[in-house]
Every structure is written in structure tokens, then in C-alpha cells.
Write a protein that holds these residues in place. Structure first.
Motif, PDB file in Angstrom:
ATOM      1  N   VAL A  37       0.990  -1.329   0.038  1.00 48.23           N
ATOM      2  CA  VAL A  37      -0.010   0.169   0.062  1.00 48.23           C
ATOM      3  C   VAL A  37       0.864   1.157   0.168  1.00 48.23           C
ATOM      4  CG1 VAL A  37      -1.881   1.293   1.284  1.00 48.23           C
ATOM      5  CG2 VAL A  37      -1.722  -1.139   1.310  1.00 48.23           C
ATOM      6  N   GLN A  39       1.412   5.804   0.082  1.00 46.40           N
ATOM      7  CA  GLN A  39       0.633   7.001   0.373  1.00 46.40           C
ATOM      8  C   GLN A  39       1.534   8.083   0.083  1.00 46.40           C
ATOM      9  OE1 GLN A  39       0.156   7.492   4.923  1.00 46.40           O
ATOM     10  NE2 GLN A  39      -1.808   8.267   4.570  1.00 46.40           N
ATOM     11  N   TYR A  95       4.085   1.081   2.092  1.00 44.41           N
ATOM     12  CA  TYR A  95       4.005   0.023   3.169  1.00 44.41           C
ATOM     13  C   TYR A  95       3.671  -1.499   2.797  1.00 44.41           C
ATOM     14  CZ  TYR A  95       2.686   4.182   5.997  1.00 44.41           C
ATOM     15  OH  TYR A  95       2.695   5.441   6.595  1.00 44.41           O
ATOM     16  N   TRP A 106       1.088  -3.992   9.665  1.00 42.86           N
ATOM     17  CA  TRP A 106       1.782  -2.991   8.723  1.00 42.86           C
ATOM     18  C   TRP A 106       3.278  -2.655   9.072  1.00 42.86           C
ATOM     19  CZ3 TRP A 106      -1.176  -0.047   5.039  1.00 42.86           C
ATOM     20  CH2 TRP A 106      -2.707  -0.153   5.207  1.00 42.86           C
ATOM     21  N   GLY A 107       4.055  -2.559   8.011  1.00 46.43           N
ATOM     22  CA  GLY A 107       5.485  -2.181   8.139  1.00 46.43           C
ATOM     23  C   GLY A 107       5.457  -0.497   8.681  1.00 46.43           C
ATOM     24  N   GLN A 108       6.652  -0.072   8.819  1.00 44.95           N
ATOM     25  CA  GLN A 108       6.942   1.358   9.352  1.00 44.95           C
ATOM     26  C   GLN A 108       6.705   2.301   7.838  1.00 44.95           C
ATOM     27  OE1 GLN A 108       9.527  -0.508   8.949  1.00 44.95           O
ATOM     28  NE2 GLN A 108      10.995   0.409   7.909  1.00 44.95           N
TER      29      GLN A 108
ATOM     30  N   LYS B  44       2.576   7.748  11.206  1.00 46.96           N
ATOM     31  CA  LYS B  44       2.456   6.446  11.495  1.00 46.96           C
ATOM     32  C   LYS B  44       1.983   5.559  10.789  1.00 46.96           C
ATOM     33  CE  LYS B  44       4.153   7.063  15.832  1.00 46.96           C
ATOM     34  NZ  LYS B  44       5.464   6.919  16.262  1.00 46.96           N
ATOM     35  N   ALA B  45       2.115   4.274  10.592  1.00 44.94           N
ATOM     36  CA  ALA B  45       1.371   3.401   9.887  1.00 44.94           C
ATOM     37  C   ALA B  45       0.069   3.194  10.445  1.00 44.94           C
ATOM     38  CB  ALA B  45       2.256   2.191   9.996  1.00 44.94           C
ATOM     39  N   PRO B  46      -1.057   2.938   9.087  1.00 44.22           N
ATOM     40  CA  PRO B  46      -2.305   2.494   9.776  1.00 44.22           C
ATOM     41  C   PRO B  46      -2.401   1.239  10.543  1.00 44.22           C
ATOM     42  CG  PRO B  46      -2.087   2.782   7.433  1.00 44.22           C
ATOM     43  CD  PRO B  46      -0.600   2.543   7.713  1.00 44.22           C
ATOM     44  N   PHE B 101      -9.418   1.867  -1.418  1.00 36.68           N
ATOM     45  CA  PHE B 101      -9.421   2.579  -0.050  1.00 36.68           C
ATOM     46  C   PHE B 101     -10.266   3.714  -0.268  1.00 36.68           C
ATOM     47  CE2 PHE B 101      -6.490   0.719   3.029  1.00 36.68           C
ATOM     48  CZ  PHE B 101      -5.646   0.089   2.144  1.00 36.68           C
TER      49      PHE B 101
END
Lengths: 116, 110
Positions: A37, A39, A95, A106-108, B44-46, B101
Motif C-alpha cells: 500500500v 501513501q 507500506y 503493517w510495516g513502518q 505512523k502506519a495505519p 481505499f
């Protein structure tokens, strides 16, 4: 403890390539579908790609089809994303996640910047 | 593969409730009971808070609840706390192992 650790992000020029990795631990990696994923800065989440437990079935968002390849190595507990022909709009934090319809870990994240 | 539609923002005072909608189509939200919700704090990660429309993962308080009617799913956060100030995203299966999403909702605790 379940852990996902991404690596491989960085800066690349448009048209270039990068390979992201995600090292998994704390669970039976081969028992789970895995997902990438992304962002973009200041934007929402976007599903990129997913691979089934044994690596056979793969799915991608339309915008990366033919450019990105998801793969996994169950012996090494590792997930990868090969990204070719990168575009500025691919700039994002990437991610890795365990699962697809339910991404419970989830990873960082690792930042990919595509810019000239 | 169009993003699901969420309101950009929502707010409430501590102790109050806030409900966030997630609208899709019969090809995603309306066609599958695979709606999840995630909370994401800045930088931060979700984190998963609801899956399969209304199920809560272990450790998620029952202040969080989910539902679905037709092509619209909803997340309700009851008893708002300061830690609930975050971005919230829905997701849904879109068939053929595809995922979509939502556009995201910023929740502010007044």
C-alpha cells in the motif's frame, strides 16, 4: 511478535527503477497473502499490489500494471516490489502489510521519491 | 478502481460519538462484506480497527463499531478520546483480489 520491516526506498529519477523489500518475522509467512500500500505526501492510502500465499496469484492497481512486479520468497520470509519506469506520481511512502481485505499488521513504511 | 468516498472531516467533543461514512458501488462495498477501517496517526502506519464490516480485532475497544447498508459502510466511534484524533480510512474488496481505499476522514476531538 509480528514484525514487518521495509527497505529499499530512496530517490530515483523518472524512468528509473527501485526494488523494495519487506522482511517478515513472528508469524508463518507462507500462510498469508501479502500486500503493498502506498501513501503520497499529504494524501490518502492507495492499494498497490497483492500476492497470494504461494506467490502464484498476483493483482495490481491499474496505474502500476506492467511497471511494478510483486513477488515473495517464503523460504526467506520476504516480500518484494520491483518498480520500473517510475514516474513522479509514484512518489510515496510504501507500506507492506499482512493480508488484503484485512491488513492486520503493517510495516513502518519506506519513502520513494521520484524526481529529476 | 475509483476511491471510496468519505467526508473530509468529522469532529466531536470528548465523550461524544462521531460517525464516518464510506460510499462505494455494488462492485465494491455493496458487493462484498469485506469492508475494513483503519486509524492512522500522523507519521505512523495505519492500524486495523474494524474488519469484515463490523468485527473488531483483539485489543480494539468496543467504542469502535462498524455497519453497512447497501453501498455505504459506516464507522462509529463512541466515547471520543483525545487519542482518537487521527485520519480514518475505509477499504473494501473490489473483486478479483483487488482492494480499494476510501478518500480518508480527519477526525478532530474538540
Amino acid at each position: 511478535e509480528v514484525q514487518l520491516v521495509e527497505s529499499g526506498g530512496g530517490w530515483v529519477q523518472p524512468g528509473g527503477s527501485l526494488r523494495l523489500s519487506c522482511e517478515a518475522s513472528g508469524f508463518t509467512f507462507s500462510g498469508y497473502r501479502m500486500t503493498w500500500v502506498r501513501q503520497a505526501p499529504g494524501k490518502g492510502l492507495e492499494w498497490v499490489a497483492s500476492v497470494e500465499e504461494h506467490g502464484g496469484d498476483k493483482s495490481y492497481v491499474d496505474s502500476v500494471k506492467g511497471r511494478f512486479t510483486i513477488s515473495r520468497d517464503n523460504a526467506a520470509n520476504s516480500l518484494s516490489l520491483q518498480m520500473n519506469s517510475l514516474r513522479p506520481e509514484d512518489t510515496a511512502v510504501y507500506y507492506c502489510g499482512r493480508g488484503l481485505t484485512r491488513i492486520d499488521y503493517w510495516g513502518q513504511g519506506t519513502l520513494v521519491t521520484v524526481s529529476s | 478502481q475509483s476511491a471510496l468516498t468519505q467526508p473530509p472531516s468529522a469532529s466531536g467533543s470528548p465523550g461524544q460519538s462521531v460517525t464516518i461514512s464510506c460510499t462505494g458501488t455494488s462492485n465494491d462495498v455493496g458487493g462484498y462484506n469485506y469492508v475494513s477501517w483503519y486509524r492512522q496517526h500522523p507519521g505512523k502506519a495505519p492500524e486495523l480497527i474494524i474488519y469484515e464490516v463490523s468485527k473488531r480485532p483483539s485489543g480494539v475497544p468496543d467504542r469502535f463499531s462498524g455497519s453497512k447498508s447497501g453501498n455505504t459502510a459506516s464507522l462509529t466511534v463512541s466515547g471520543l478520546q483525545a487519542e482518537d484524533e487521527a485520519d480514518y480510512y475505509c477499504s473494501s474488496s473490489a473483486g478479483s483480489n483487488n482492494l480499494v481505499f476510501g478518500t480518508g476522514t480527519k477526525v478532530t476531538v474538540l
